[in-house]
Design an enzyme around this catalytic site. Sequence first.
Site, PDB file in Angstrom:
ATOM      1  N   ARG A 173      13.877  -0.211  49.313  1.00 12.44           N
ATOM      2  CA  ARG A 173      15.082  -0.337  50.140  1.00 12.44           C
ATOM      3  C   ARG A 173      15.170   0.696  51.259  1.00 12.44           C
ATOM      4  NH1 ARG A 173      19.610   0.254  48.609  1.00 12.44           N
ATOM      5  NH2 ARG A 173      20.609  -1.414  49.747  1.00 12.44           N
TER       6      ARG A 173
ATOM      7  N   GLU B 279      27.687 -16.019  42.295  1.00 16.46           N
ATOM      8  CA  GLU B 279      26.287 -15.587  42.136  1.00 16.46           C
ATOM      9  C   GLU B 279      26.126 -14.103  42.440  1.00 16.46           C
ATOM     10  OE1 GLU B 279      24.519 -17.930  45.222  1.00 16.46           O
ATOM     11  OE2 GLU B 279      24.664 -19.810  44.132  1.00 16.46           O
ATOM     12  N   PRO B 280      26.802 -13.246  41.696  1.00 10.24           N
ATOM     13  CA  PRO B 280      26.720 -11.818  42.000  1.00 10.24           C
ATOM     14  C   PRO B 280      25.387 -11.221  41.568  1.00 10.24           C
ATOM     15  CG  PRO B 280      27.975 -12.144  39.997  1.00 10.24           C
ATOM     16  CD  PRO B 280      27.617 -13.518  40.498  1.00 10.24           C
TER      17      PRO B 280
ATOM     18  N   GLY C  69      27.287 -11.235  46.998  1.00  5.92           N
ATOM     19  CA  GLY C  69      27.485 -10.436  48.194  1.00  5.92           C
ATOM     20  C   GLY C  69      28.385  -9.230  48.075  1.00  5.92           C
TER      21      GLY C  69
ATOM     22  N   CYS D   2       0.598   6.410  51.920  1.00  2.00           N
ATOM     23  CA  CYS D   2       0.138   6.740  53.268  1.00  2.00           C
ATOM     24  C   CYS D   2       0.857   5.930  54.332  1.00  2.00           C
ATOM     25  CB  CYS D   2      -1.357   6.489  53.362  1.00  2.00           C
ATOM     26  SG  CYS D   2      -2.228   7.356  52.087  1.00  2.00           S
TER      27      CYS D   2
HETATM   28  C1  LIG Z   1      20.608 -12.766  47.048  1.00  2.00           C
HETATM   29  C2  LIG Z   1      21.560 -13.838  46.759  1.00  2.00           C
HETATM   30  C3  LIG Z   1      22.662 -13.604  45.924  1.00  2.00           C
HETATM   31  C4  LIG Z   1      23.014 -12.247  45.383  1.00  2.00           C
HETATM   32  O1  LIG Z   1      23.486 -11.419  46.381  1.00  2.00           O
HETATM   33  P1  LIG Z   1      24.122  -9.985  46.045  1.00  2.00           P
HETATM   34  O2  LIG Z   1      24.433  -9.434  47.362  1.00  2.00           O
HETATM   35  O3  LIG Z   1      23.106  -9.209  45.301  1.00  2.00           O
HETATM   36  O4  LIG Z   1      25.348 -10.246  45.224  1.00  2.00           O
HETATM   37  C5  LIG Z   1      23.462 -14.685  45.609  1.00  2.00           C
HETATM   38  N1  LIG Z   1      23.211 -15.922  46.106  1.00  2.00           N
HETATM   39  C6  LIG Z   1      22.167 -16.180  46.919  1.00  2.00           C
HETATM   40  C7  LIG Z   1      21.946 -17.547  47.405  1.00  2.00           C
HETATM   41  C8  LIG Z   1      21.319 -15.148  47.278  1.00  2.00           C
HETATM   42  O5  LIG Z   1      20.299 -15.395  48.102  1.00  2.00           O
END
Ligand SMILES: *Cc1c(COP(=O)(O)O)cnc(C)c1O
Length: 432
Positions: free
Chosen positions: A325, A286-287, A247, A357
């Site tokens: 995006r 989990e980056p 996140g 389009c």
């Molecule tokens: C998408 C996601 C992430 C990565 O998020 P980032 O904002 O890219 O760091 C980590 N954990 C889970 C469960 C996710 O769904």
Amino acid sequence: MTAPLDFFQYRNGVLSVDGVSLATVAKRFGTPAYVYSAEGFLSPLRALQSGLEPAPHLICFAVKACSNIAILKLLARAGAGVDLVSGGELFRAEKAGIPGDRIVFSGVGKTPEEMRDALSYRRTGIHSFNVESVAELQLLDSVARAVGRRARVALRFNPDVDPKTHPYISTGLKKNKFGITRREVREVIRNLHGLRGIDLRGISIHIGSQLTSLSPLADSFARTRALMDEIEPLLPAPLDFIDLGGGLGITYRNEKPPRVADYAKLVLRHFGPRSGLPRSLQIVIEPGRIISGNAGVLLTEVLFRKAREKKDFIVVDAAMNDLMRPSLYGSYHEIAPVDLRTARGRKMKTDVVGPVCETGDCFASDRNLPTRLDSGDLVALLSAGAYGFSMASNYNSRPRACEIMIQGGRIQVIRARETFEDLVRGEKGGTD
Ligand SMILES: *Cc1c(COP(=O)(O)O)cnc(C)c1O
């Protein structure tokens, strides 16, 4: 423009990576092309590693942000693991040779097949499943028992904090589909004895993406810590890891995201060796975006310039199918001319659009861009390394772009540009 150009810089007036000019890349491999800087991935990874150094830790790159096998290999060689959300990503992890004890599996809708594949990954299975509902826990229990294993599990706790980010990427509110509540966590623990296929080892959270302030993370860490203290006496065995999700935000325009070192300090304060929790507690994160976001650009060529009364349009050869995006979240990507000579002189309000389009096929509107930019010139859409190629589609029957990685001045095609034949593979009357 500052931060997005950390790894892409002008050299002799031409945007370059590691001394390799993007003009050369375009000439050799065509456009549109995703171009990555290997150092761009490794540098934030190292910053996270050194920040979390005082605690046992595992950094699991969120594969969905940028899924190329070569990139997963690069990160794995530097010590990272992966966070998956599908069986397809598990397949990629296997191709990249990621060890099972460095894989966590997230996602609200895992199928029995995905569970089975992850349980038997390289015979030893994966580090853990982040379980998002009671129903999922029951299914995982029965799948694990059927294959004669116990699934290592973290319950994904929904801490109900507002991450103050785009609503589509906010996940930690009670109203979101993600995670389980504090009450449910307690209930699960009370009923654990009935779930012999489940080995509860951790708690996980993930409150949202592109967070540009630490305060929602601080709130969610505090709530998670309180939950851990509350359930500790109820557990059959102590938890051995905590997964804090991803996140962290990056700079696309003028955001000032938290520094990695400050983020790491916050993590350690709540869960580190001096937090009062067991020193052996492993910290998993989990980056995604922070590792890959500013490591990649989308290189594209200007096809036409169209003059209108109030503003001009620049039509480029990349489109919303290549980088979704802006049309999906209205997000901002800096547009950098590859050759500085095309950046001189008068500027005017310009929209940069693709050939698809759809009116939504627009990368930038009302940008102040040089009037000199015209057919044949190259521009780079910066900060395209996260949720860029991995979200690309074949809409309008456009073959997906190639992916190029530059490391130590060496150019490597890590994914070939798709061909028209690729587009129809598997279709009746196509090639099979
Ligand atoms: C998408 C996601 C992430 C990565 O998020 P980032 O904002 O890219 O760091 C980590 N954990 C889970 C469960 C996710 O769904």
